[in-house]
Design a protein around this motif. Structure first.
Motif, PDB file in Angstrom:
ATOM      1  N   PHE A  18       0.833  -1.197   0.000  1.00 12.34           N
ATOM      2  CA  PHE A  18       0.000   0.000   0.000  1.00 12.34           C
ATOM      3  C   PHE A  18       0.874   1.257   0.000  1.00 12.34           C
ATOM      4  N   PHE A  19       1.918   1.241   0.817  1.00  9.72           N
ATOM      5  CA  PHE A  19       2.777   2.419   0.935  1.00  9.72           C
ATOM      6  C   PHE A  19       3.476   2.729  -0.384  1.00  9.72           C
ATOM      7  N   PHE A  20       4.139   1.734  -0.965  1.00 10.67           N
ATOM      8  CA  PHE A  20       4.941   2.005  -2.155  1.00 10.67           C
ATOM      9  C   PHE A  20       4.110   2.143  -3.425  1.00 10.67           C
ATOM     10  N   ARG A  21       2.924   1.555  -3.461  1.00  5.61           N
ATOM     11  CA  ARG A  21       2.118   1.626  -4.674  1.00  5.61           C
ATOM     12  C   ARG A  21       1.058   2.732  -4.627  1.00  5.61           C
ATOM     13  N   ARG A  22       0.720   3.203  -3.423  1.00  8.18           N
ATOM     14  CA  ARG A  22      -0.323   4.229  -3.327  1.00  8.18           C
ATOM     15  C   ARG A  22       0.151   5.497  -2.613  1.00  8.18           C
ATOM     16  N   THR A  23       0.719   5.328  -1.411  1.00  5.13           N
ATOM     17  CA  THR A  23       1.117   6.509  -0.642  1.00  5.13           C
ATOM     18  C   THR A  23       2.207   7.296  -1.354  1.00  5.13           C
ATOM     19  N   VAL A  43       6.919   6.367 -10.763  1.00  3.23           N
ATOM     20  CA  VAL A  43       7.482   5.754  -9.558  1.00  3.23           C
ATOM     21  C   VAL A  43       7.705   4.254  -9.758  1.00  3.23           C
ATOM     22  N   ILE A  44       6.738   3.569 -10.351  1.00  6.93           N
ATOM     23  CA  ILE A  44       6.887   2.129 -10.577  1.00  6.93           C
ATOM     24  C   ILE A  44       8.046   1.849 -11.517  1.00  6.93           C
ATOM     25  N   HIS A  45       8.219   2.691 -12.541  1.00  2.86           N
ATOM     26  CA  HIS A  45       9.360   2.537 -13.454  1.00  2.86           C
ATOM     27  C   HIS A  45      10.675   2.689 -12.687  1.00  2.86           C
ATOM     28  N   ASP A  50      15.779  -0.425 -10.018  1.00  4.13           N
ATOM     29  CA  ASP A  50      16.666  -0.774  -8.904  1.00  4.13           C
ATOM     30  C   ASP A  50      16.297  -2.090  -8.225  1.00  4.13           C
ATOM     31  N   ARG A  51      15.328  -2.785  -8.731  1.00  6.33           N
ATOM     32  CA  ARG A  51      14.844  -4.003  -8.074  1.00  6.33           C
ATOM     33  C   ARG A  51      15.970  -5.032  -7.923  1.00  6.33           C
ATOM     34  N   GLY A  52      16.015  -5.680  -6.750  1.00  4.42           N
ATOM     35  CA  GLY A  52      17.000  -6.723  -6.501  1.00  4.42           C
ATOM     36  C   GLY A  52      18.335  -6.216  -6.014  1.00  4.42           C
ATOM     37  N   THR A  53      18.447  -4.900  -5.795  1.00  5.57           N
ATOM     38  CA  THR A  53      19.688  -4.313  -5.300  1.00  5.57           C
ATOM     39  C   THR A  53      19.429  -3.696  -3.923  1.00  5.57           C
ATOM     40  N   LEU A  54      20.495  -3.366  -3.220  1.00  9.19           N
ATOM     41  CA  LEU A  54      20.327  -2.700  -1.929  1.00  9.19           C
ATOM     42  C   LEU A  54      19.594  -1.367  -2.073  1.00  9.19           C
ATOM     43  N   ALA A  55      19.836  -0.670  -3.182  1.00 10.04           N
ATOM     44  CA  ALA A  55      19.188   0.628  -3.381  1.00 10.04           C
ATOM     45  C   ALA A  55      17.672   0.504  -3.363  1.00 10.04           C
TER      46      ALA A  55
END
Length: 218
Positions: A18-23, A43-45, A50-55
């Protein structure tokens, strides 16, 4: 030794989704003068890059990249943080058995602190370790030898419960002997399909002695 993921495994992933996809998209839309749909796409792009990295798990990184106070925004919806059903009886039973319980999470240290403040899971843990301390995300091969150096576990006899298939695959390649995948990490979404790992809907499915209802579900 028992290694447990936090978000989606011990805690309901609905808060984070909810936080990352809406807030976050709503806040970014307000800041940039965009529609929520435009902001969500942007935002989703950025997330996917960075998916799968520490960032990807770094609150400071996202605060800087999006120009938002990510931790402050999390506080506005922190009332949504919840422990999954049947988690606390499982943790109590494992602690009573004398086995060490280590929380191993990709969450940012400040996100971990927020969740430990709002839930009782920390009372049962031998330690709580973030990938930011280790220097690798759990999906990355370097994480597991670094964690072993820190905890001194025997991979063949170690249990890992996680909702992420990439994390479980990295652990399998390293040699972690007992892997279980949580199939219902987010209470706001249907269970996901099982993959290559032994699966569970909740902690009753592990059949651990002392957990009410353990092993009863077919």
């Amino acid at each position: 030794m028992v290694l447990l993921d936090m978000d989606g495994t011990l805690l309901d992933l609905h808060f984070d989704d909810f936080f990352f996809r809406r807030t976050v998209p709503a806040a970014y839309a307000a800041k940039e003068g965009l529609t929520v749909a435009q902001a969500t796409e942007h935002v989703i792009h950025a997330y996917h890059q960075d998916r799968g990295t520490l960032a990807w798990y770094d609150l400071d990184h996202w605060s800087e990249r999006l120009g938002l106070d990510i931790l402050g925004l999390k506080e506005t919806v922190a009332h949504m943080i919840r422990v999954h059903p049947h988690v606390l009886p499982f943790l109590e039973a494992v602690r009573a058995s004398g086995r060490p319980i280590h929380l191993v999470t990709n969450a940012h240290p400040r996100s971990l602190a927020m969740k430990l403040e709002r839930t009782p899971i920390g009372e049962y843990l031998t330690s709580a370790i973030t990938s930011h301390e280790v220097g690798w995300a759990k999906e990355q091969a370097g994480f597991w030898p670094a964690l072993r150096e820190r905890l001194g576990f025997d991979p063949a006899t170690t249990v890992l419960v996680d909702d992420s298939e990439p994390v479980l695959e990295a652990a399998r390649v390293y040699g972690i002997g007992h892997l279980r995948q949580v199939l219902h990490p987010d209470s706001g979404a249907p269970p996901v399909s099982g993959g290559r790992f032994p699966a569970m809907i909740d902690f009753r499915d592990l059949g651990f002695p002392g957990v009410p209802g353990a092993g009863e579900r077919g």
